[in-house]
Design an enzyme around this catalytic site. Structure first.
Site, PDB file in Angstrom:
ATOM      1  N   ASP A  48       0.843  -1.194   0.000  1.00  0.00           N
ATOM      2  CA  ASP A  48       0.000   0.000   0.000  1.00  0.00           C
ATOM      3  C   ASP A  48       0.876   1.240   0.000  1.00  0.00           C
ATOM      4  OD1 ASP A  48      -2.966   1.091   0.691  1.00  0.00           O
ATOM      5  OD2 ASP A  48      -1.434   2.298   1.717  1.00  0.00           O
ATOM      6  N   TYR A  53       4.022   9.569  -1.049  1.00  0.00           N
ATOM      7  CA  TYR A  53       5.150   8.906  -0.390  1.00  0.00           C
ATOM      8  C   TYR A  53       6.407   8.924  -1.260  1.00  0.00           C
ATOM      9  CZ  TYR A  53       1.308   6.685   2.289  1.00  0.00           C
ATOM     10  OH  TYR A  53       0.185   6.425   3.031  1.00  0.00           O
ATOM     11  N   LYS A  78      -2.208   6.074  -4.173  1.00  0.00           N
ATOM     12  CA  LYS A  78      -3.204   7.110  -3.870  1.00  0.00           C
ATOM     13  C   LYS A  78      -2.887   8.378  -4.654  1.00  0.00           C
ATOM     14  CE  LYS A  78      -3.122   5.348   0.871  1.00  0.00           C
ATOM     15  NZ  LYS A  78      -1.796   4.666   0.764  1.00  0.00           N
ATOM     16  N   HIS A 109      -6.438  10.289  -1.838  1.00  0.00           N
ATOM     17  CA  HIS A 109      -5.679  10.246  -0.586  1.00  0.00           C
ATOM     18  C   HIS A 109      -6.404  10.948   0.562  1.00  0.00           C
ATOM     19  CE1 HIS A 109      -1.292   9.826   0.924  1.00  0.00           C
ATOM     20  NE2 HIS A 109      -2.138   9.615   1.896  1.00  0.00           N
TER      21      HIS A 109
END
Length: 275
Positions: A48, A53, A78, A109
């Site tokens: 995930d 990120y 996301k 997100h």
């Protein structure tokens, strides 16, 4: 360590998601890639990640190095850039960065950019799904009013999951009830409360009965609640430990004791109240 790979949750679109996955927030560079590869070697089949990120490339490289078939691995990311065109571009960029033909799950997100932009972003995900670039679509950090907004605007294209902070310490009962009423599965991040509660005597007492750690106890709690859970770690031994949760079961009384640990607040951001 034995991971029960048969443990999946059936989503409203008919697809089955591995109930336990590896969260990869802050898992970047070589360290992150090695951690993801270690997870695959030890039975994980679910990663995930997120555009925010900045580690979609690491997810892609870890998968390609695993030797696993694409259909046997679930990879989530996301979208950060809300709006219809931005979302479509973001999907293409995420696929290119990870060198993937499709994502299993693409989430919005958060609801933060506001109603108009998030609804347009959702329309973008619907079209990306129709184009085969995304298999399933969902949301993250959505509150009850955000879910109701989608019910009004897109009643035939509801999210399959809502990924929220969820643990015995922050049970989000109102959000959970609203989601489950519409067959939207709950996906738990920060199930360990960022370690803030692992020294609680109530946890240790139950964990000792099962010869498990408090962290394993908390992950098992989420699994038994019927939710998806994605604990994060880059430490090989912790990645293994977090998955070693299928050889014990919490009793109803133990679940009730954990339920009683509700604090009413979380340990991370909470966009679920965004207008």
């Amino acid at each position: 360590m034995s991971l029960n790979l048969a443990s999946t949750i059936k989503l409203s679109d008919g697809r089955a998601i591995p109930q336990l996955g590896l969260g990869v927030y802050l898992s970047k560079g070589k360290e992150g890639e090695v951690a993801m590869q270690h997870a695959f070697k030890n039975g994980y089949r679910h990663l995930d990640g997120a555009q925010w990120y900045r580690n979609e490339a690491e997810m892609g490289r870890a998968f390609h190095a695993s030797g696993l078939k694409r259909e046997d691995v679930w990879i989530t990311t996301k979208v950060t850039n809300h709006g219809y065109e931005k979302t479509l571009r973001s999907v293409d960029e995420s696929l290119a960065v990870a060198k993937l033909d499709y994502y299993d799950l693409f989430l919005l997100h958060s609801p933060n950019p506001g109603r108009e932009l998030r609804l347009e972003a959702w329309r973008g995900l619907i079209d990306a799904q129709k184009a085969g670039k995304v298999k399933s679509i969902g949301v993250s950090n959505y509150g009850v009013h955000h879910i109701q907004e989608l019910l009004e605007k897109y009643p035939n294209n509801l999210p399959v999951v809502n990924q929220i902070e969820y643990s015995p310490f922050f049970q989000r009962n109102e959000i959970v009830r609203e989601c489950l009423k519409h067959d939207i599965k709950i996906q738990s991040y920060s199930p360990l409360g960022k370690g803030a509660f692992v020294d609680l005597p109530e946890l240790k007492q139950i964990a000792d009965v099962h010869k498990k750690t408090p962290s394993q106890l908390l992950i098992r709690y989420v699994l038994q609640k019927g939710h998806i859970v994605i604990p994060k770690s880059v430490t090989p031994s912790r990645i293994e430990e977090n998955a070693d949760v299928y050889d014990f079961e919490l009793s109803g009384q133990e679940i009730a004791k954990l339920d009683a640990l509700e604090t009413g607040s979380g340990v991370t951001w909470d966009p679920t109240k965004a207008p």
